[in-house]
Design a protein around this motif. Sequence first.
Motif, short mmCIF file in Angstrom:
data_model
loop_
_atom_site.label_atom_id
_atom_site.label_comp_id
_atom_site.label_asym_id
_atom_site.label_seq_id
_atom_site.Cartn_x
_atom_site.Cartn_y
_atom_site.Cartn_z
N TYR A 92 0.86 -1.20 0.00
CA TYR A 92 0.00 0.00 0.00
C TYR A 92 0.89 1.24 0.00
O TYR A 92 1.84 1.34 0.77
N GLN A 93 0.52 2.18 -0.88
CA GLN A 93 1.17 3.49 -0.92
C GLN A 93 0.08 4.53 -1.12
O GLN A 93 -0.72 4.42 -2.07
N PRO A 94 0.00 5.54 -0.23
CA PRO A 94 -1.06 6.54 -0.38
C PRO A 94 -0.77 7.48 -1.55
O PRO A 94 0.39 7.62 -1.98
N ARG A 95 -1.85 8.11 -2.04
CA ARG A 95 -1.65 9.15 -3.05
C ARG A 95 -0.81 10.27 -2.43
O ARG A 95 -0.94 10.57 -1.25
N ARG A 96 0.02 10.86 -3.23
CA ARG A 96 0.88 11.94 -2.74
C ARG A 96 0.02 13.08 -2.19
O ARG A 96 -0.93 13.51 -2.83
N GLY A 97 0.34 13.49 -0.97
CA GLY A 97 -0.36 14.61 -0.34
C GLY A 97 -1.61 14.22 0.43
O GLY A 97 -2.16 15.05 1.16
N PHE A 98 -2.07 12.99 0.31
CA PHE A 98 -3.27 12.58 1.04
C PHE A 98 -2.94 12.40 2.52
O PHE A 98 -1.94 11.78 2.88
#
Length: 131
Positions: A92-98
Amino acid sequence: MKKLVFLLIVSLSLISCEDLWNNDDDGLYYPFPEEPITLFEINIGSSGDRVAETSLGNFEDNRSAVFQIRGQHSRVSELDQNPDTGEIIFRYQPRRGFVGEDYVEIIAPTDKSGNQIFESKTLEFYIKVHD
């Protein structure tokens, strides 16, 4: 006499069912308290550079886990299987800035014999993305 025969049949039926539920070698999953954890919490930064990885273990007969609910705010939300060991990895990797919370559900097989009864469990991932 009919009551006695009826009670005898019911008693024998119950005794025969005991073996079904107490046999550990039948390949079925039963929800015992010592079962592995199915609820996970992941904390990860919002920079978007780091990927969180969690091992789901190995599954028999080349069966794999599948998503029931994918992450709503992810850049990467995937399952990968090591071909040599059979180990399933959730990435899992979050969207940038989320920044906030995300949720993922994965269905994992638990039955080694291919039976349709008790054949899977739900793994829940609560993901907290922070600054």
